[in-house]
Design a protein around this motif. Sequence first.
Motif, PDB file in Angstrom:
ATOM      1  N   VAL A  67      -5.894   3.935   4.047  1.00 42.77           N
ATOM      2  CA  VAL A  67      -5.687   2.482   4.159  1.00 42.77           C
ATOM      3  C   VAL A  67      -4.393   2.192   4.934  1.00 42.77           C
ATOM      4  CG1 VAL A  67      -5.231   0.357   2.863  1.00 42.77           C
ATOM      5  CG2 VAL A  67      -7.004   1.947   2.075  1.00 42.77           C
ATOM      6  N   ALA A 123      -5.731  -8.592   0.333  1.00 42.01           N
ATOM      7  CA  ALA A 123      -6.794  -8.270   1.299  1.00 42.01           C
ATOM      8  C   ALA A 123      -7.728  -9.467   1.484  1.00 42.01           C
ATOM      9  CB  ALA A 123      -7.563  -7.030   0.839  1.00 42.01           C
ATOM     10  N   ASP A 160     -14.091  -1.274  -1.729  1.00 43.54           N
ATOM     11  CA  ASP A 160     -13.471  -0.145  -2.450  1.00 43.54           C
ATOM     12  C   ASP A 160     -12.684  -0.628  -3.673  1.00 43.54           C
ATOM     13  OD1 ASP A 160     -14.516   1.644  -0.644  1.00 43.54           O
ATOM     14  OD2 ASP A 160     -12.666   1.877   0.506  1.00 43.54           O
ATOM     15  N   TYR A 161     -11.945  -1.740  -3.522  1.00 40.94           N
ATOM     16  CA  TYR A 161     -11.178  -2.262  -4.674  1.00 40.94           C
ATOM     17  C   TYR A 161     -12.116  -2.622  -5.819  1.00 40.94           C
ATOM     18  CZ  TYR A 161      -6.906  -2.514  -1.878  1.00 40.94           C
ATOM     19  OH  TYR A 161      -5.819  -2.188  -1.110  1.00 40.94           O
ATOM     20  N   VAL A 214       0.847  -1.203   0.000  1.00 43.78           N
ATOM     21  CA  VAL A 214       0.000   0.000   0.000  1.00 43.78           C
ATOM     22  C   VAL A 214       0.880   1.251   0.000  1.00 43.78           C
ATOM     23  CG1 VAL A 214      -1.639   1.344   1.398  1.00 43.78           C
ATOM     24  CG2 VAL A 214      -2.017  -1.111   1.050  1.00 43.78           C
ATOM     25  N   LYS A 226      -5.927  -6.448  -3.892  1.00 43.86           N
ATOM     26  CA  LYS A 226      -7.212  -7.084  -3.592  1.00 43.86           C
ATOM     27  C   LYS A 226      -6.997  -8.545  -3.168  1.00 43.86           C
ATOM     28  CE  LYS A 226     -11.558  -8.489  -5.641  1.00 43.86           C
ATOM     29  NZ  LYS A 226     -12.373  -8.650  -6.845  1.00 43.86           N
ATOM     30  N   ASP A 241     -14.220  -3.837   4.012  1.00 40.93           N
ATOM     31  CA  ASP A 241     -14.409  -2.449   3.540  1.00 40.93           C
ATOM     32  C   ASP A 241     -13.464  -2.151   2.377  1.00 40.93           C
ATOM     33  OD1 ASP A 241     -16.265  -2.078   5.526  1.00 40.93           O
ATOM     34  OD2 ASP A 241     -14.929  -0.940   6.853  1.00 40.93           O
ATOM     35  N   GLN A 242     -12.218  -2.602   2.524  1.00 41.88           N
ATOM     36  CA  GLN A 242     -11.233  -2.312   1.470  1.00 41.88           C
ATOM     37  C   GLN A 242     -11.549  -3.100   0.189  1.00 41.88           C
ATOM     38  OE1 GLN A 242      -7.306  -2.530   3.390  1.00 41.88           O
ATOM     39  NE2 GLN A 242      -8.163  -1.280   5.025  1.00 41.88           N
TER      40      GLN A 242
END
Length: 146
Positions: free
Chosen positions: A52, A108, A133-134, A16, A105, A129-130
């Motif tokens: 993030v 995650a 978003d991805y 990140v 992704k 949540d991430q």
Amino acid sequence: MKHELSADLNRYLANVAVEYVKLHNLHWNVVGSSFKQVHEYLETLYDGFAGVMDTVAELLKIHDASPLASMKDYLAAATLQELDSAELPAVEALAVVRGDLLVLKAQAEEIRVGAEETGMYDVASAMEDQLTDYNKTLWFLRAMGK
Ligand SMILES: [Fe+2]
């Protein structure tokens, strides 16, 4: 937190951090007729990655683990490659970001599974949540890159 999960979170944090800088590189160096649109969109992405980074590092601290916190450590742990500091056409820039986001992704998703298995619900929730978003960002990148 189990060592395997904290190691996975730190590898994700490192990627990140690399992506945060790389998005600035592309924001500055993208060229072409869609310059303004892509330039501005990349800014929204690096702003999101700043959040993030903080979320992931603080999850490690919350669970008494140590987040990587230097560029040297990030470059040593990251799997994403940096870009040269040079101009890049918009379609290529979008493809680079899309490829990187697929890697992030996947990381995650793996962390989410490991977190659920070990009862780390706050980590699992943050990853969900991430991932949301991805998915949305990947749609934007696909649509913009056509
Ligand atoms: Fe800017």
